[in-house]
Design a protein around this motif. Structure first.
Motif, PDB file in Angstrom:
ATOM      1  N   PRO A   4      47.694  54.960  84.559  1.00  0.00           N
ATOM      2  CA  PRO A   4      48.499  53.491  84.982  1.00  0.00           C
ATOM      3  C   PRO A   4      49.852  53.567  85.803  1.00  0.00           C
ATOM      4  N   ASN A   5      50.481  52.814  87.091  1.00  0.00           N
ATOM      5  CA  ASN A   5      51.298  52.526  86.936  1.00  0.00           C
ATOM      6  C   ASN A   5      52.326  52.428  85.657  1.00  0.00           C
ATOM      7  N   LYS A   6      52.237  52.106  86.018  1.00  0.00           N
ATOM      8  CA  LYS A   6      53.046  51.303  84.916  1.00  0.00           C
ATOM      9  C   LYS A   6      53.043  50.760  84.084  1.00  0.00           C
ATOM     10  N   PRO A   7      53.447  50.389  82.648  1.00  0.00           N
ATOM     11  CA  PRO A   7      52.464  50.260  81.430  1.00  0.00           C
ATOM     12  C   PRO A   7      51.829  49.316  81.747  1.00  0.00           C
ATOM     13  N   ILE A   8      50.179  48.879  81.003  1.00  0.00           N
ATOM     14  CA  ILE A   8      49.886  47.742  81.095  1.00  0.00           C
ATOM     15  C   ILE A   8      49.798  46.631  79.550  1.00  0.00           C
ATOM     16  N   THR A   9      50.705  45.749  78.726  1.00  0.00           N
ATOM     17  CA  THR A   9      50.485  45.192  77.758  1.00  0.00           C
ATOM     18  C   THR A   9      49.867  43.767  77.882  1.00  0.00           C
ATOM     19  N   VAL A  10      49.775  43.776  76.880  1.00  0.00           N
ATOM     20  CA  VAL A  10      48.189  42.492  76.688  1.00  0.00           C
ATOM     21  C   VAL A  10      48.654  42.455  75.055  1.00  0.00           C
ATOM     22  N   ALA A  11      49.023  40.949  74.359  1.00  0.00           N
ATOM     23  CA  ALA A  11      49.940  40.087  73.946  1.00  0.00           C
ATOM     24  C   ALA A  11      50.625  40.808  73.403  1.00  0.00           C
ATOM     25  N   ASP A  12      51.894  41.575  74.366  1.00  0.00           N
ATOM     26  CA  ASP A  12      52.843  42.456  73.872  1.00  0.00           C
ATOM     27  C   ASP A  12      52.735  43.531  72.700  1.00  0.00           C
ATOM     28  N   MET A  13      51.367  44.103  73.565  1.00  0.00           N
ATOM     29  CA  MET A  13      51.030  45.476  72.859  1.00  0.00           C
ATOM     30  C   MET A  13      50.920  46.173  74.034  1.00  0.00           C
ATOM     31  N   THR A  14      51.450  47.806  74.050  1.00  0.00           N
ATOM     32  CA  THR A  14      51.426  48.236  75.558  1.00  0.00           C
ATOM     33  C   THR A  14      50.591  49.012  75.039  1.00  0.00           C
ATOM     34  N   LEU A  15      49.038  49.092  76.540  1.00  0.00           N
ATOM     35  CA  LEU A  15      47.847  49.502  75.838  1.00  0.00           C
ATOM     36  C   LEU A  15      47.606  51.153  76.128  1.00  0.00           C
ATOM     37  N   PRO A  17      46.503  54.735  77.665  1.00  0.00           N
ATOM     38  CA  PRO A  17      45.657  55.230  78.760  1.00  0.00           C
ATOM     39  C   PRO A  17      44.308  54.753  78.960  1.00  0.00           C
ATOM     40  N   ALA A  18      43.067  55.045  77.251  1.00  0.00           N
ATOM     41  CA  ALA A  18      42.299  54.359  77.572  1.00  0.00           C
ATOM     42  C   ALA A  18      42.004  53.073  77.527  1.00  0.00           C
ATOM     43  N   GLU A  19      42.890  52.580  76.546  1.00  0.00           N
ATOM     44  CA  GLU A  19      42.696  51.044  76.761  1.00  0.00           C
ATOM     45  C   GLU A  19      43.049  50.868  78.166  1.00  0.00           C
ATOM     46  N   ALA A  20      43.656  51.248  78.677  1.00  0.00           N
ATOM     47  CA  ALA A  20      44.272  50.100  80.042  1.00  0.00           C
ATOM     48  C   ALA A  20      43.007  50.747  80.980  1.00  0.00           C
ATOM     49  N   ARG A  22      39.559  51.215  79.787  1.00  0.00           N
ATOM     50  CA  ARG A  22      39.049  50.165  79.662  1.00  0.00           C
ATOM     51  C   ARG A  22      38.824  48.500  79.861  1.00  0.00           C
ATOM     52  N   HIS A  23      40.614  48.310  80.250  1.00  0.00           N
ATOM     53  CA  HIS A  23      41.169  46.800  80.668  1.00  0.00           C
ATOM     54  C   HIS A  23      41.255  46.807  82.049  1.00  0.00           C
ATOM     55  N   GLU A  24      41.228  47.532  82.529  1.00  0.00           N
ATOM     56  CA  GLU A  24      41.304  47.252  84.414  1.00  0.00           C
ATOM     57  C   GLU A  24      39.855  47.394  84.665  1.00  0.00           C
ATOM     58  N   PHE A  25      39.256  47.927  83.733  1.00  0.00           N
ATOM     59  CA  PHE A  25      37.478  48.307  84.587  1.00  0.00           C
ATOM     60  C   PHE A  25      36.778  47.238  84.211  1.00  0.00           C
ATOM     61  N   ILE A  26      36.914  46.271  83.192  1.00  0.00           N
ATOM     62  CA  ILE A  26      36.566  45.345  83.101  1.00  0.00           C
ATOM     63  C   ILE A  26      36.785  43.826  83.496  1.00  0.00           C
ATOM     64  N   SER A  27      38.124  44.088  84.003  1.00  0.00           N
ATOM     65  CA  SER A  27      38.821  43.000  84.199  1.00  0.00           C
ATOM     66  C   SER A  27      38.339  42.705  85.945  1.00  0.00           C
ATOM     67  N   GLU A  28      38.203  44.199  87.016  1.00  0.00           N
ATOM     68  CA  GLU A  28      37.313  44.450  88.034  1.00  0.00           C
ATOM     69  C   GLU A  28      35.895  43.879  88.402  1.00  0.00           C
ATOM     70  N   LEU A  29      35.356  44.313  87.195  1.00  0.00           N
ATOM     71  CA  LEU A  29      33.619  43.882  87.292  1.00  0.00           C
ATOM     72  C   LEU A  29      33.581  42.844  87.406  1.00  0.00           C
ATOM     73  N   PRO A  58      40.128  53.130  87.445  1.00  0.00           N
ATOM     74  CA  PRO A  58      39.086  52.539  86.680  1.00  0.00           C
ATOM     75  C   PRO A  58      38.592  51.351  87.262  1.00  0.00           C
ATOM     76  N   ARG A  59      39.217  51.232  88.451  1.00  0.00           N
ATOM     77  CA  ARG A  59      39.481  49.068  89.259  1.00  0.00           C
ATOM     78  C   ARG A  59      37.757  50.259  90.187  1.00  0.00           C
ATOM     79  N   GLU A  60      38.170  51.450  90.781  1.00  0.00           N
ATOM     80  CA  GLU A  60      37.375  51.892  91.838  1.00  0.00           C
ATOM     81  C   GLU A  60      35.594  52.321  90.950  1.00  0.00           C
ATOM     82  N   ALA A  61      36.213  52.877  90.000  1.00  0.00           N
ATOM     83  CA  ALA A  61      34.686  53.133  88.719  1.00  0.00           C
ATOM     84  C   ALA A  61      34.187  51.684  88.681  1.00  0.00           C
TER      85      ALA A  61
END
Length: 79
Positions: A4-15, A17-20, A22-29, A58-61
């Protein structure tokens, strides 16, 4: 591997790259389907596509996967 261009944080944890990815792919779908897809199925789709698509955004995928599924569903209606 995509990062990601900038770190993705969920529940105060930085994801990682693989977790990010997954998060972006699932969010987009889920956004594209208005939440009408089964979460377990989406997880399985992620598991199948990630090894093949880790270098893609991931969003393109997810957009490609959604378009493919939409095309398939339309084809099923015509039968």
């Amino acid at each position: 591997m995509w990062k990601p261009n900038k770190p993705i944080t969920v529940a105060d944890m930085t994801l990682s790259p693989a977790e990010a990815w997954r998060h972006e792919f699932i969010s987009e779908l889920c956004d594209r389907s208005n939440g009408a897809v089964d979460r377990e199925w989406v997880e399985k789709l992620f598991a199948a596509l990630f090894p093949l698509s880790a270098d893609c955004a991931p969003r393109e995928a997810a957009q490609i996967a959604f378009a493919t599924l939409k095309f398939q569903l339309r084809g099923d209606d015509e039968s």
